[in-house]
Design a protein around this motif. Structure first.
Motif, PDB file in Angstrom:
ATOM      1  N   VAL A   3      24.158  35.216  48.703  1.00 47.83           N
ATOM      2  CA  VAL A   3      24.649  34.613  49.908  1.00 47.83           C
ATOM      3  C   VAL A   3      23.327  34.012  50.436  1.00 47.83           C
ATOM      4  O   VAL A   3      23.770  32.918  51.189  1.00 47.83           O
ATOM      5  CB  VAL A   3      25.045  35.925  50.718  1.00 47.83           C
ATOM      6  N   ARG A   4      22.257  34.298  50.589  1.00 49.25           N
ATOM      7  CA  ARG A   4      21.193  33.548  51.048  1.00 49.25           C
ATOM      8  C   ARG A   4      20.970  32.126  50.617  1.00 49.25           C
ATOM      9  O   ARG A   4      20.893  31.324  51.125  1.00 49.25           O
ATOM     10  CB  ARG A   4      19.889  34.379  50.914  1.00 49.25           C
ATOM     11  N   GLN A   5      21.024  31.946  48.979  1.00 47.04           N
ATOM     12  CA  GLN A   5      20.936  30.735  48.304  1.00 47.04           C
ATOM     13  C   GLN A   5      21.970  29.909  48.655  1.00 47.04           C
ATOM     14  O   GLN A   5      22.113  28.512  48.909  1.00 47.04           O
ATOM     15  CB  GLN A   5      20.810  31.020  47.029  1.00 47.04           C
ATOM     16  N   LEU A   6      23.201  30.463  48.842  1.00 49.38           N
ATOM     17  CA  LEU A   6      24.638  29.986  49.173  1.00 49.38           C
ATOM     18  C   LEU A   6      24.427  29.251  50.508  1.00 49.38           C
ATOM     19  O   LEU A   6      24.636  28.041  50.762  1.00 49.38           O
ATOM     20  CB  LEU A   6      25.804  30.842  49.051  1.00 49.38           C
ATOM     21  N   LEU A   7      24.087  29.943  51.592  1.00 50.53           N
ATOM     22  CA  LEU A   7      23.741  29.547  53.082  1.00 50.53           C
ATOM     23  C   LEU A   7      22.870  28.484  52.958  1.00 50.53           C
ATOM     24  O   LEU A   7      22.967  27.599  53.791  1.00 50.53           O
ATOM     25  CB  LEU A   7      23.448  30.617  53.949  1.00 50.53           C
ATOM     26  N   ALA A   8      21.884  28.590  52.142  1.00 47.08           N
ATOM     27  CA  ALA A   8      20.868  27.587  52.122  1.00 47.08           C
ATOM     28  C   ALA A   8      21.391  26.231  51.510  1.00 47.08           C
ATOM     29  O   ALA A   8      20.729  25.122  51.975  1.00 47.08           O
ATOM     30  CB  ALA A   8      19.580  27.989  51.464  1.00 47.08           C
ATOM     31  N   ALA A   9      22.075  26.197  50.719  1.00 50.33           N
ATOM     32  CA  ALA A   9      22.748  24.896  50.173  1.00 50.33           C
ATOM     33  C   ALA A   9      23.806  24.542  50.876  1.00 50.33           C
ATOM     34  O   ALA A   9      24.484  23.364  50.366  1.00 50.33           O
ATOM     35  CB  ALA A   9      23.050  25.215  48.633  1.00 50.33           C
ATOM     36  N   THR A  10      24.462  25.162  51.594  1.00 49.32           N
ATOM     37  CA  THR A  10      25.828  24.637  52.352  1.00 49.32           C
ATOM     38  C   THR A  10      25.550  24.390  53.811  1.00 49.32           C
ATOM     39  O   THR A  10      24.850  25.257  54.491  1.00 49.32           O
ATOM     40  CB  THR A  10      26.891  25.935  52.359  1.00 49.32           C
ATOM     41  N   ASP A  11      25.840  23.434  54.398  1.00 47.80           N
ATOM     42  CA  ASP A  11      25.753  23.041  55.647  1.00 47.80           C
ATOM     43  C   ASP A  11      27.139  23.519  56.554  1.00 47.80           C
ATOM     44  O   ASP A  11      27.862  24.141  56.076  1.00 47.80           O
ATOM     45  CB  ASP A  11      25.420  21.636  55.899  1.00 47.80           C
ATOM     46  N   SER A  12      26.701  23.579  57.746  1.00 47.26           N
ATOM     47  CA  SER A  12      27.917  23.970  58.687  1.00 47.26           C
ATOM     48  C   SER A  12      29.021  23.262  58.429  1.00 47.26           C
ATOM     49  O   SER A  12      30.210  24.187  58.701  1.00 47.26           O
ATOM     50  CB  SER A  12      27.156  23.953  60.133  1.00 47.26           C
ATOM     51  N   ALA A  13      29.260  22.074  58.172  1.00 53.25           N
ATOM     52  CA  ALA A  13      30.480  21.322  58.040  1.00 53.25           C
ATOM     53  C   ALA A  13      31.048  21.893  56.688  1.00 53.25           C
ATOM     54  O   ALA A  13      32.332  22.064  56.940  1.00 53.25           O
ATOM     55  CB  ALA A  13      30.227  19.904  57.820  1.00 53.25           C
ATOM     56  N   GLU A  14      30.593  22.223  55.592  1.00 53.87           N
ATOM     57  CA  GLU A  14      31.277  22.629  54.718  1.00 53.87           C
ATOM     58  C   GLU A  14      31.507  24.039  54.756  1.00 53.87           C
ATOM     59  O   GLU A  14      32.783  24.412  54.331  1.00 53.87           O
ATOM     60  CB  GLU A  14      30.292  22.513  53.265  1.00 53.87           C
ATOM     61  N   LEU A  15      30.775  24.676  55.377  1.00 52.45           N
ATOM     62  CA  LEU A  15      31.424  26.268  55.550  1.00 52.45           C
ATOM     63  C   LEU A  15      32.399  26.265  56.522  1.00 52.45           C
ATOM     64  O   LEU A  15      33.302  26.821  56.422  1.00 52.45           O
ATOM     65  CB  LEU A  15      30.055  26.955  56.388  1.00 52.45           C
ATOM     66  N   THR A  16      32.444  25.294  57.544  1.00 57.73           N
ATOM     67  CA  THR A  16      33.612  25.190  58.395  1.00 57.73           C
ATOM     68  C   THR A  16      34.882  24.791  57.553  1.00 57.73           C
ATOM     69  O   THR A  16      35.963  25.524  57.755  1.00 57.73           O
ATOM     70  CB  THR A  16      33.273  24.314  59.553  1.00 57.73           C
ATOM     71  N   GLU A  17      34.942  23.876  56.651  1.00 58.56           N
ATOM     72  CA  GLU A  17      35.810  23.548  55.845  1.00 58.56           C
ATOM     73  C   GLU A  17      36.657  24.480  55.195  1.00 58.56           C
ATOM     74  O   GLU A  17      37.562  24.807  54.773  1.00 58.56           O
ATOM     75  CB  GLU A  17      35.361  22.314  54.885  1.00 58.56           C
ATOM     76  N   TRP A  18      35.399  25.356  54.363  1.00 51.89           N
ATOM     77  CA  TRP A  18      36.074  26.440  53.651  1.00 51.89           C
ATOM     78  C   TRP A  18      36.720  27.566  54.345  1.00 51.89           C
ATOM     79  O   TRP A  18      37.668  28.147  54.026  1.00 51.89           O
ATOM     80  CB  TRP A  18      34.721  27.132  52.805  1.00 51.89           C
ATOM     81  N   MET A  19      36.184  27.821  55.751  1.00 57.06           N
ATOM     82  CA  MET A  19      36.919  28.612  56.673  1.00 57.06           C
ATOM     83  C   MET A  19      38.192  28.350  56.888  1.00 57.06           C
ATOM     84  O   MET A  19      38.989  28.892  56.909  1.00 57.06           O
ATOM     85  CB  MET A  19      36.013  28.875  57.945  1.00 57.06           C
ATOM     86  N   ALA A  20      38.355  26.975  57.090  1.00 59.65           N
ATOM     87  CA  ALA A  20      39.760  26.439  57.642  1.00 59.65           C
ATOM     88  C   ALA A  20      40.630  26.542  56.085  1.00 59.65           C
ATOM     89  O   ALA A  20      41.769  26.977  56.347  1.00 59.65           O
ATOM     90  CB  ALA A  20      39.652  25.007  57.751  1.00 59.65           C
ATOM     91  N   TYR A  21      40.217  26.086  55.216  1.00 56.97           N
ATOM     92  CA  TYR A  21      40.975  26.258  53.823  1.00 56.97           C
ATOM     93  C   TYR A  21      41.419  27.706  53.623  1.00 56.97           C
ATOM     94  O   TYR A  21      42.470  27.891  53.454  1.00 56.97           O
ATOM     95  CB  TYR A  21      40.063  25.800  52.685  1.00 56.97           C
ATOM     96  N   GLU A  22      40.529  28.637  53.868  1.00 55.16           N
ATOM     97  CA  GLU A  22      40.806  29.994  53.721  1.00 55.16           C
ATOM     98  C   GLU A  22      42.045  30.691  54.584  1.00 55.16           C
ATOM     99  O   GLU A  22      42.744  31.311  54.322  1.00 55.16           O
ATOM    100  CB  GLU A  22      39.658  31.021  53.801  1.00 55.16           C
ATOM    101  N   ARG A  23      41.958  29.946  55.825  1.00 53.45           N
ATOM    102  CA  ARG A  23      43.114  30.198  56.969  1.00 53.45           C
ATOM    103  C   ARG A  23      44.470  29.714  56.558  1.00 53.45           C
ATOM    104  O   ARG A  23      45.439  30.123  56.728  1.00 53.45           O
ATOM    105  CB  ARG A  23      42.960  29.813  58.229  1.00 53.45           C
ATOM    106  N   ILE A  24      44.503  28.454  55.483  1.00 55.71           N
ATOM    107  CA  ILE A  24      45.504  28.023  54.977  1.00 55.71           C
ATOM    108  C   ILE A  24      46.084  28.484  53.949  1.00 55.71           C
ATOM    109  O   ILE A  24      47.314  28.808  53.611  1.00 55.71           O
ATOM    110  CB  ILE A  24      45.468  26.499  54.735  1.00 55.71           C
TER     111      ILE A  24
END
Length: 93
Positions: A3-24
């Motif tokens: 998880v730490r590596q994933l968060l280091a490699a993922t910026d806030s915009a991409e994380l927000t996109e994944w959160m939006a996709y998971e809601r759809i």
């Protein structure tokens, strides 16, 4: 990847996109339980016994949060016994 590596490699915009996709289109264990529940309810409802109420996918989702059912207690022991036989074994007395 941790998880730490994933968060280091993922910026806030991409994380927000994944959160939006998971809601759809939800994914993960909750969605997998729903898919398994749909299959289990279809198999349980397909049979030679006439059910008074068909099984729902939620009946086969053990980790689904639900309201606890209140017990049904009757004053007459014979009626209580008949209710149990009907509810548990599907027998009419």
């Amino acid at each position: 990847m941790t998880v730490r590596q994933l968060l280091a490699a993922t910026d806030s915009a991409e994380l927000t996109e994944w959160m939006a996709y998971e809601r759809i289109d939800p994914f993960g264990e909750g969605r997998a339980d729903l898919r398994a529940g749909i299959i289990a309810s279809a198999a349980a409802n397909h049979g030679f016994v006439q059910l008074t109420e068909p099984y729902q996918p939620s009946h086969f989702m053990p980790f689904l949060k639900r309201e606890p059912e209140a017990p049904v207690l009757l004053d007459d022991p014979q009626k209580q016994s008949a209710l149990i036989l009907t509810a548990v074994f599907g027998r009419k007395v």
